[in-house]
Design an enzyme around this catalytic site. Structure first.
Site, PDB file in Angstrom:
ATOM      1  CG  ASP A 116      -4.166  10.203  -7.140  1.00 62.04           C
ATOM      2  OD1 ASP A 116      -5.418  10.644  -8.260  1.00 62.04           O
ATOM      3  OD2 ASP A 116      -4.437   8.991  -6.550  1.00 62.04           O
ATOM      4  CD  GLU A 119      -2.735   1.330   0.054  1.00 60.99           C
ATOM      5  OE1 GLU A 119      -2.210   1.635  -0.770  1.00 60.99           O
ATOM      6  OE2 GLU A 119      -4.282   1.289   0.409  1.00 60.99           O
ATOM      7  CG  ASP A 120      -0.403   4.363  -1.630  1.00 65.97           C
ATOM      8  OD1 ASP A 120      -1.316   4.171  -1.371  1.00 65.97           O
ATOM      9  OD2 ASP A 120      -1.326   6.104  -2.869  1.00 65.97           O
ATOM     10  CG  PHE A 149      -3.261  15.846  -0.458  1.00 68.62           C
ATOM     11  CD1 PHE A 149      -4.688  14.961  -0.390  1.00 68.62           C
ATOM     12  CD2 PHE A 149      -3.658  16.022  -1.795  1.00 68.62           C
ATOM     13  CE1 PHE A 149      -5.385  14.850  -0.900  1.00 68.62           C
ATOM     14  CE2 PHE A 149      -4.086  15.461  -2.609  1.00 68.62           C
ATOM     15  CZ  PHE A 149      -4.886  14.238  -2.366  1.00 68.62           C
ATOM     16  CB  ILE A 150       1.858  13.820   0.510  1.00 68.24           C
ATOM     17  CG1 ILE A 150       1.770  11.856   1.192  1.00 68.24           C
ATOM     18  CG2 ILE A 150       2.483  14.182   1.467  1.00 68.24           C
ATOM     19  CD1 ILE A 150       2.307  11.363   1.747  1.00 68.24           C
ATOM     20  CG  ASP A 184      -6.199   7.910   4.763  1.00 66.19           C
ATOM     21  OD1 ASP A 184      -5.773   6.888   5.021  1.00 66.19           O
ATOM     22  OD2 ASP A 184      -5.860   9.068   3.933  1.00 66.19           O
ATOM     23  CE  LYS A 219      -1.640  12.156   5.070  1.00 65.92           C
ATOM     24  NZ  LYS A 219      -2.498  12.428   4.121  1.00 65.92           N
ATOM     25  NE  ARG A 279      -2.016   7.681 -10.018  1.00 68.18           N
ATOM     26  CZ  ARG A 279      -2.753   7.533  -9.479  1.00 68.18           C
ATOM     27  NH1 ARG A 279      -2.811   7.059  -8.147  1.00 68.18           N
ATOM     28  NH2 ARG A 279      -4.468   6.990  -9.154  1.00 68.18           N
TER      29      ARG A 279
END
Length: 185
Positions: free
Chosen positions: A164, A103-104, A157-158, A107, A136, A170
């Protein structure tokens, strides 16, 4: 048009990401080197694809890959809270696999909690571990155990390195904080 004008600051550099990917791959190798089960990297689409590609280049044991698409975002920056499985992996029975969900970002934990439960209990994975490049914790609503973690980040917000905003950014090689005026239009 370039993306640089939309980025408030670089949060994690390309070099820092590369170092974390190598560290995580070595940690996984140690965990799986004596297992008699196959290793399956189950990559969440679309954000984690870049991370998976780099992770595979640094992982020196046999491993298979597959993809799963789960969503709780319609568009924008906030989760809708409604989790839907958009597409699943090719295999339905994962009982012969040690599955690592790639997973990226973690949160709220809502989507990943659902996904890890689905892989373990519905797809019958022998074991399930979570590998998240970004954590996060300030946004957490459900506790989710991260077995392999890259970075703990603030509630900003990254974008970049697969992450994206409306399918843009991306391809940035680093992770940056998106300026609020970009997504508050």
């Amino acid at each position: 048009m370039t993306y640089e004008n939309d980025i408030a600051k670089v949060l994690v550099s390309e070099e820092e990401i590369a170092g974390a990917v190598k560290r995580i791959a070595k940690q996984m190798e140690e965990d799986f080197k004596c297992s008699d089960k196959k290793v399956l990297f189950l990559c969440t689409l679309k954000g984690a694809v870049v991370f998976l590609a780099d992770l595979m280049k640094n992982f020196n044991l046999p491993a298979e890959i597959d993809f799963i698409k789960v969503s709780s975002y319609a568009s924008g920056t906030e989760s809708s809270g409604i989790i839907s499985l958009k597409s699943g992996p090719d295999l339905n029975d994962l009982s012969e696999y040690n599955v690592v969900v790639i997973e990226d970002i973690l949160d709220t934990g809502n989507t990943l909690s659902w996904l890890l439960n689905h892989v373990k209990n519905t797809m019958n994975a022998h074991s399930v571990k979570l590998c998240a490049l970004f954590n996060k914790p300030d946004r957490r609503q459900k506790e989710v155990k991260i077995d392999y973690q890259g970075f703990i980040i603030p509630d900003e917000f990254i974008v970049g390195y697969g992450l994206d905003y409306d399918e843009m950014y991306r391809n940035l090689p680093y992770v940056g904080v998106l300026k609020p005026e970009v997504y508050n239009k």
